[in-house]
Design an enzyme around this catalytic site. Structure first.
Site, PDB file in Angstrom:
ATOM      1  N   PRO A   2       0.818  -1.210   0.000  1.00 24.93           N
ATOM      2  CA  PRO A   2       0.000   0.000   0.000  1.00 24.93           C
ATOM      3  C   PRO A   2       0.857   1.267   0.000  1.00 24.93           C
ATOM      4  O   PRO A   2       1.706   1.447   0.864  1.00 24.93           O
ATOM      5  CB  PRO A   2      -0.825  -0.120   1.284  1.00 24.93           C
ATOM      6  CG  PRO A   2      -0.169  -1.164   2.099  1.00 24.93           C
ATOM      7  CD  PRO A   2       0.641  -2.020   1.195  1.00 24.93           C
ATOM      8  N   GLU A   3       0.646   2.086  -0.999  1.00 26.30           N
ATOM      9  CA  GLU A   3       1.296   3.397  -1.087  1.00 26.30           C
ATOM     10  C   GLU A   3       0.179   4.444  -1.014  1.00 26.30           C
ATOM     11  O   GLU A   3      -0.952   4.105  -0.656  1.00 26.30           O
ATOM     12  CB  GLU A   3       2.102   3.491  -2.394  1.00 26.30           C
ATOM     13  CG  GLU A   3       3.129   2.358  -2.539  1.00 26.30           C
ATOM     14  CD  GLU A   3       3.925   2.395  -3.839  1.00 26.30           C
ATOM     15  OE1 GLU A   3       4.134   3.492  -4.384  1.00 26.30           O
ATOM     16  OE2 GLU A   3       4.323   1.328  -4.312  1.00 26.30           O
ATOM     17  N   LYS A  58       1.793   7.280   3.838  1.00 24.27           N
ATOM     18  CA  LYS A  58       1.167   5.962   3.855  1.00 24.27           C
ATOM     19  C   LYS A  58       0.578   5.632   5.220  1.00 24.27           C
ATOM     20  O   LYS A  58       0.212   4.485   5.481  1.00 24.27           O
ATOM     21  CB  LYS A  58       2.214   4.898   3.473  1.00 24.27           C
ATOM     22  CG  LYS A  58       2.879   5.166   2.121  1.00 24.27           C
ATOM     23  CD  LYS A  58       4.138   4.349   1.934  1.00 24.27           C
ATOM     24  CE  LYS A  58       4.923   4.866   0.734  1.00 24.27           C
ATOM     25  NZ  LYS A  58       6.239   4.205   0.613  1.00 24.27           N
ATOM     26  N   ARG A 283      16.265  -1.684  -4.063  1.00 23.78           N
ATOM     27  CA  ARG A 283      14.922  -2.040  -4.527  1.00 23.78           C
ATOM     28  C   ARG A 283      14.956  -2.496  -5.973  1.00 23.78           C
ATOM     29  O   ARG A 283      15.710  -1.959  -6.785  1.00 23.78           O
ATOM     30  CB  ARG A 283      13.982  -0.819  -4.428  1.00 23.78           C
ATOM     31  CG  ARG A 283      13.764  -0.321  -3.025  1.00 23.78           C
ATOM     32  CD  ARG A 283      12.945  -1.320  -2.208  1.00 23.78           C
ATOM     33  NE  ARG A 283      12.901  -0.996  -0.788  1.00 23.78           N
ATOM     34  CZ  ARG A 283      13.570  -1.661   0.153  1.00 23.78           C
ATOM     35  NH1 ARG A 283      14.345  -2.662  -0.159  1.00 23.78           N
ATOM     36  NH2 ARG A 283      13.465  -1.315   1.417  1.00 23.78           N
TER      37      ARG A 283
END
Length: 293
Positions: A2-3, A58, A283
């Site tokens: 979730p962003e 967030k 990432r």
DNA sequence: CCTTGTGTTCTCCG
DNA sequence: CCGGAGAACACAAG
């Protein structure tokens, strides 16, 4: 993961569901989920009501009716806030479910075993905090705590402070990569790994480009891309890649619009060349070396 | 081994 | 030697 768009979707939906409902029970199934003093957490919440809900980056912040305390919820990577209506007690003593869609029950069944906290409201509705990897947290705090937490976040897209000038200033005198800046919550609030890659692709800029090498045009394109991608993503109720679901247990609709995230080695949707996948800032990062410069 | 958000810790530089 | 920036690590489970 979730962003901003996913958390925004949850916030907007929960506003219609749990405002002004009394909390009658809280089950903590995994104590690691509760940060801070667990006894205080339970004492503050039980009998309280949720007055309003806001989102910062967030993080979801529930303002409580007592006038001083707040509930902070961070979903981190695998957290979910799923709302289930209460059971209506009918004549004869048995109960029946209200308005559940069968396909959602099946969808949720696999996640319910990761329920960490369950909040029950006076109408017997329940809010499940599911979190497979137990990275997310819930904690309570007062007004001072809220102010301190919000101080830790950078500029919020869709606020007055998010101007092109302010955005461009973030990049001045920085030696790190574009992507590191986009992911840094202290600089800009709400961007995670999925949207960072999508924003860079839309702007036509390589995510590994050094901040100091970004042109005025790059910055303008990135600024517009953030607003465009987030607006589109919110309109489509977010992106489901692994396990994000909204408060009804439904997947996000933006997944089908992803241009680069999760598509390393596949053809660029614009130029048909093979998308590159690299590791950047620790990432996974996907971009098109032809469309992004 | 891979996946990622963020707090913490380490390292580097002036 | 200090401060700040940035990089690296820790965490978790499938």
């Amino acid at each position: 993961m979730p962003e901003l768009p996913e958390v925004e979707t949850i916030k907007q939906d929960l506003r219609k569901k749990i405002i002004n409902k009394k909390i009658v029970e809280i089950e903590v199934l995994n104590k690691k989920t509760i940060h801070g003093n667990k006894q205080a957490f339970l004492r503050i919440l039980k009998g309280n009501k949720i007055k309003s809900i806001e989102r910062v980056g967030k993080l979801i912040i529930f303002e409580l009716k007592d006038g001083n305390n707040f509930l902070f919820v961070h979903l981190k990577m695998t957290g979910q806030l799923v709302y289930k209506k209460g059971k209506k007690v009918v004549a004869g003593g048995h109960s029946e479910e209200w308005g559940k869609k069968p396909q959602i029950i099946n969808e949720l069944a696999s996640f319910d075993k990761y329920a960490r906290v369950i909040i029950t409201f006076e109408d017997n509705a329940k809010l499940y905090f599911n979190d497979m990897r137990v990275f997310g947290y819930m904690k309570t705090g007062d007004k001072t705590a809220r102010v301190e937490i919000i101080k830790g976040f950078g500029v919020e897209p869709f606020t007055k402070g998010f101007t092109l000038n302010n955005f461009a200033n973030i990049f001045k005198n920085r030696k790190t990569s574009l992507k590191a800046i986009l992911l840094n919550q202290k600089l800009i609030a709400g961007i995670g790994n999925i949207y960072a890659d999508e924003i860079c692709f839309r702007a036509g800029v390589r995510p590994d480009k050094k901040a100091s090498n970004l042109s005025k045009q790059d910055l303008n394109k990135l600024y517009e891309a953030i607003k465009y991608i987030f607006k589109k993503a919110i309109e489509n109720r977010g992106t489901t890649f692994n396990n994000y679901v909204d408060s009804d247990g439904n997947k996000g609709g933006f997944t089908k619009y992803l241009k680069v995230y999760g598509r390393g080695g596949e053809a660029c949707k614009k130029c048909k060349k093979i998308l590159k996948k690299i590791r950047l800032v620790g990432r996974g990062t996907v971009f098109c070396s032809y469309c992004q410069r």
